[in-house]
Design a protein around this motif. Sequence first.
Motif, PDB file in Angstrom:
ATOM      1  N   GLN A   1      -2.828  -1.543  -2.367  1.00 37.86           N
ATOM      2  CA  GLN A   1      -3.614  -2.369  -2.041  1.00 37.86           C
ATOM      3  C   GLN A   1      -4.649  -2.563  -2.780  1.00 37.86           C
ATOM      4  O   GLN A   1      -5.876  -2.945  -2.385  1.00 37.86           O
ATOM      5  CB  GLN A   1      -3.901  -2.806  -0.440  1.00 37.86           C
TER       6      GLN A   1
ATOM      7  N   PRO B   1       0.337  -2.933   3.523  1.00 41.27           N
ATOM      8  CA  PRO B   1      -0.655  -2.084   2.860  1.00 41.27           C
ATOM      9  C   PRO B   1      -1.457  -1.199   4.158  1.00 41.27           C
ATOM     10  O   PRO B   1      -0.787  -1.285   5.137  1.00 41.27           O
ATOM     11  CB  PRO B   1      -1.640  -3.353   2.487  1.00 41.27           C
TER      12      PRO B   1
ATOM     13  N   LEU C   1       1.588  -9.518  -4.142  1.00 41.35           N
ATOM     14  CA  LEU C   1       0.456  -8.969  -3.694  1.00 41.35           C
ATOM     15  C   LEU C   1      -0.465 -10.275  -3.858  1.00 41.35           C
ATOM     16  O   LEU C   1      -1.413 -10.428  -2.652  1.00 41.35           O
ATOM     17  CB  LEU C   1      -0.220  -8.040  -4.419  1.00 41.35           C
TER      18      LEU C   1
ATOM     19  N   TYR D   1      -6.611  -4.798  -5.756  1.00 42.93           N
ATOM     20  CA  TYR D   1      -6.881  -6.243  -5.947  1.00 42.93           C
ATOM     21  C   TYR D   1      -7.539  -6.325  -7.230  1.00 42.93           C
ATOM     22  O   TYR D   1      -7.494  -7.647  -7.948  1.00 42.93           O
ATOM     23  CB  TYR D   1      -7.122  -7.126  -4.919  1.00 42.93           C
TER      24      TYR D   1
END
Length: 423
Positions: A332, A14, A361, A334
């Motif tokens: 990246q 990332p 991830l 989330y």
Amino acid sequence: MESGTPGGSGPAEPGPRLRGLGGALQAAWASLLSGAQAQAQAEGGCCAPAVAAVLPAGGSGERMGVPTPKQFCPILERPLISYTLQALERVRWIKDIVVAVTGGNMEAMKGIIQRYQHKRISLVEAGVTRHRSIFNGLKALAESQPNSRLSRPEVVIIHDAVRPFVEEDVLLKVVTAAKEHGAAGAIRPLVSTVISPSSDGCLDHSLDRTKHRASEMPQAFLFDVIYEAYQQCSDYDLEFGTECLQLALKYCHVKAKLVEGSPDLWKVTYKRDLYAAESIIKERISQQMCVVMDTKEDEEHVGRCLEEMLKNELNHVKVMSGRDLQQVILEQCYNFVCVNVMTSDFEKTQKLLNVLDESNLSILYPVVVISVHFLDNKSIPFGRKMEDLMQIKELAREVKKRNILLCGLLIYYPQENLHNFMD
């Protein structure tokens, strides 16, 4: 020396890439490459200069006041050193990362590398002091070892294992300056005035704060410069010294270029710093949200209403449409909102969960997924509604084992009122 490069595809690497840097830094990187390119073309070799990093991680963390060395203290249930390794791994032009840990922590460090799927990491045994640990890391890079994949770099970065928030732009600045001057280090303005006490505990004199700076990390050196300095330095320096830039000056007469660092370069030293680091990490991973839409591009799509509402209400959150999930993973993200219209099945949500699972991830941080379903209230019997709720609950229980937090939101409304709903 131990090598720690677990198998498997690993998580996406990332963070900011070189392409995201400003024009000045792009020019700096071009300048950094130019000398190496000329030499490589003459020799018929590759053009990129070799850059490695050394992290001393053998400290006991006495000032932290906890039994666990601070580099292994958990933040959001993940060791602090893992965040620092992730920050360096984001920088693709760093070829090797050498971590010096004590023999007693070697197995624990291998476990961290394996669990969080860190790459390009090699382990060496730490010395009894910081300088001796760094020297061991440099020797691993300089000397051929059986079964070692390490090679002597042109430039080496020295960084602290407990400074997890270093960014690529700062690393590039110190590496570029080291390439030109032989040594470079990040600095920050002094926050407090430095005073010198007399032998009886009274004030002797104070320093003019405007004329002095705090030396921070990262620092970077032409490898031959810092390696020669460590080979020449005295036992006293190895035992009691802490400043690598001073060694380059004292033994190789190389004056380091000082580079202004960012406020995030602070070092986790005390227990309260762990809470500050946790707050920063939480803030960073909450700055982006991905809205995974249904396949239709129709502007009347009810999900468009939800997307616009999120953009309006969450001023500090970037909302994206998740057309390309793989690209979203690489960036990246989330936090996900998966929108389904007129269906109670979880096919779209399951597809998203599968992609997240394959990307690994959630190894790094918890991933939050909100599965939103817009359903016609009249066509769905009460019993089916309860089944839908139980299905969400069961799926949430299953994916929680993989560090994915799933929430379901079922929105029932008469289909004929769809336009009123959107208005």
